[in-house]
Scaffold this active site. Structure first.
Site, mmCIF file in Angstrom:
data_model
loop_
_atom_site.group_PDB
_atom_site.id
_atom_site.type_symbol
_atom_site.label_atom_id
_atom_site.label_comp_id
_atom_site.label_asym_id
_atom_site.label_seq_id
_atom_site.Cartn_x
_atom_site.Cartn_y
_atom_site.Cartn_z
ATOM 1 N N LYS A 27 0.708 -0.842 0.209
ATOM 2 C CA LYS A 27 0.276 -0.020 0.344
ATOM 3 C C LYS A 27 0.659 1.392 -0.135
ATOM 4 O O LYS A 27 1.258 1.967 1.158
ATOM 5 C CB LYS A 27 -1.085 -0.078 0.946
ATOM 6 C CG LYS A 27 -2.026 -1.333 1.913
ATOM 7 C CD LYS A 27 -3.495 -1.444 0.504
ATOM 8 C CE LYS A 27 -3.742 -2.546 0.593
ATOM 9 N NZ LYS A 27 -5.238 -3.410 -0.133
ATOM 10 N N HIS A 139 13.654 -7.002 -3.243
ATOM 11 C CA HIS A 139 13.796 -8.603 -4.259
ATOM 12 C C HIS A 139 13.772 -8.320 -5.526
ATOM 13 O O HIS A 139 13.597 -9.038 -6.007
ATOM 14 C CB HIS A 139 12.021 -9.197 -3.809
ATOM 15 C CG HIS A 139 11.603 -9.591 -2.524
ATOM 16 N ND1 HIS A 139 12.715 -10.128 -1.866
ATOM 17 C CD2 HIS A 139 10.942 -8.887 -1.739
ATOM 18 C CE1 HIS A 139 12.035 -10.578 -0.129
ATOM 19 N NE2 HIS A 139 10.967 -10.266 -0.662
ATOM 20 N N ASP A 174 13.765 -6.689 7.238
ATOM 21 C CA ASP A 174 12.866 -7.276 6.793
ATOM 22 C C ASP A 174 12.760 -8.454 6.736
ATOM 23 O O ASP A 174 13.213 -9.367 7.225
ATOM 24 C CB ASP A 174 12.635 -7.112 5.165
ATOM 25 C CG ASP A 174 11.162 -7.356 4.385
ATOM 26 O OD1 ASP A 174 10.820 -8.382 4.857
ATOM 27 O OD2 ASP A 174 10.798 -5.877 3.997
ATOM 28 N N HIS A 176 11.477 -11.230 5.206
ATOM 29 C CA HIS A 176 11.527 -11.515 4.162
ATOM 30 C C HIS A 176 12.985 -11.685 3.978
ATOM 31 O O HIS A 176 13.880 -10.373 3.980
ATOM 32 C CB HIS A 176 11.101 -11.357 2.851
ATOM 33 C CG HIS A 176 9.150 -11.274 2.992
ATOM 34 N ND1 HIS A 176 9.058 -10.322 3.665
ATOM 35 C CD2 HIS A 176 8.634 -12.892 2.706
ATOM 36 C CE1 HIS A 176 7.127 -11.053 4.218
ATOM 37 N NE2 HIS A 176 7.307 -11.531 3.541
ATOM 38 N N ASP A 262 7.434 -5.403 8.397
ATOM 39 C CA ASP A 262 6.288 -6.218 8.235
ATOM 40 C C ASP A 262 7.267 -7.455 9.399
ATOM 41 O O ASP A 262 6.918 -8.442 9.706
ATOM 42 C CB ASP A 262 6.450 -7.171 6.814
ATOM 43 C CG ASP A 262 7.710 -7.249 6.330
ATOM 44 O OD1 ASP A 262 8.752 -6.847 6.943
ATOM 45 O OD2 ASP A 262 7.464 -7.063 4.828
ATOM 46 N N ARG A 268 0.802 -7.860 8.573
ATOM 47 C CA ARG A 268 -0.646 -8.664 7.749
ATOM 48 C C ARG A 268 0.155 -9.467 7.233
ATOM 49 O O ARG A 268 -0.407 -10.795 7.477
ATOM 50 C CB ARG A 268 -1.385 -8.223 6.862
ATOM 51 C CG ARG A 268 -1.006 -7.505 6.279
ATOM 52 C CD ARG A 268 -1.874 -7.092 4.591
ATOM 53 N NE ARG A 268 -3.016 -8.023 4.197
ATOM 54 C CZ ARG A 268 -3.350 -7.381 3.511
ATOM 55 N NH1 ARG A 268 -3.519 -6.601 2.935
ATOM 56 N NH2 ARG A 268 -4.475 -8.436 3.189
#
Length: 277
Positions: A27, A139, A174, A176, A262, A268
């Site tokens: 977002k 990424h 992060d 990830h 995140d 989420r």
């Protein structure tokens, strides 16, 4: 007594106007909310604030392939059929996590230009800390979109820093793995990457502890693959000693930090239980 650190804040006002689509977790509007917090808390008074330049295709091509950058500059929701083959090749479109939306290329230009401008100010010794909340799209690969990321602004900023600094340290907190950045510098000792991330049946599936780099870069990729539910205390027990050793041994001239939110509890995408403290 040390002097006050000079902080530069880069914010392209239009960057929060883009929309990945319904139900997509990315977002850009949140960037505008973060900027309003900076204004509301008066943090802007403690920083030099800049409106960055939009990155050019030529600047993006310092890392990304020309055909990939050209594809991103031309694709839009109205001409998808013309580029069906290329969308599959470059991992973009309806059936990926990197949709084609209105203003896609302009969005990449804005967040990428901010990171490049920050690196330039650091190189010129015009600032001590450069902040770009819209960046960090770690990424993206040389010729492929991935994980909501299209242009890897981090790699481009690091390449800019390497014009002045012999060694650059990249830290990724992060949830990830920072696969795109690690891959870009996997075979060089001029960039050390340190990523702490959730590992095991979790995107992107890379970042094993034994992934340490190759050729001249052997030993310069550091991965901390973690399990779900990491708390502040456990995270700190890993982060602090590893970082201390990296700084002692590697002695970077510049540090790039990707602050993926995140990792925070309640996100989420879920994974870790880190708090803002």
């Amino acid at each position: 007594m040390s002097s006050k650190r000079r902080v530069s804040y880069f914010y392209p006002p239009e960057v929060g106007h883009f929309y990945y689509g319904p139900s997509h977790p990315m977002k850009p509007h949140r960037l505008k909310l973060a900027h309003h917090l900076v204004l509301s808390y008066g943090l802007y008074r403690e920083m030099e604030c800049y409106r960055p330049h939009p990155a050019t295709p030529q600047e993006m091509a310092a890392f990304h392939s020309d055909d990939y950058v050209n594809f991103l500059s031309r694709i839009n929701p109205d001409n998808l059929r013309q580029y069906s083959g290329q969308m599959q090749k470059f991992n973009a479109g309806e059936y990926t996590d990197c949709p084609v939306f209105d203003g896609l290329f302009e969005f990449t230009q804005l967040y990428t230009g901010a990171s490049i401008d920050g690196a330039i100010r650091l190189n010129n010794d015009d600032t001590d800390i450069a902040i770009n909340w819209s960046g960090g799209l770690h990424h993206a690969k040389k010729s492929e979109a991935s994980g909501f990321c299209y242009i890897n602004d981090i790699v481009l900023a690091i390449l800019e820093l390497l014009k002045v600094h012999a060694r650059v340290l990249y830290i990724d907190i992060d949830v990830h793995h920072g696969d795109g950045v690690e891959e870009a510098f996997y075979c060089t000792d001029r960039v050390m990457t340190f990523s702490l991330h959730k590992y095991g049946d979790f995107f992107p599936g890379t970042g094993h502890i034994k992934d340490v780099g190759a050729k001249d870069g052997a030993g310069y990729s550091v991965n901390a693959p973690l399990t779900s539910g990491m708390t502040d205390g456990t995270y700190e027990e890993i982060f602090k000693p590893v970082m201390a050793k990296i700084m002692e041994v590697y002695r970077p001239g510049a540090i790039v930090l990707q602050c993926g939110a995140d990792s925070l509890t309640g996100d989420r995408l879920r994974g870790f239980n880190l708090r803002l403290k």
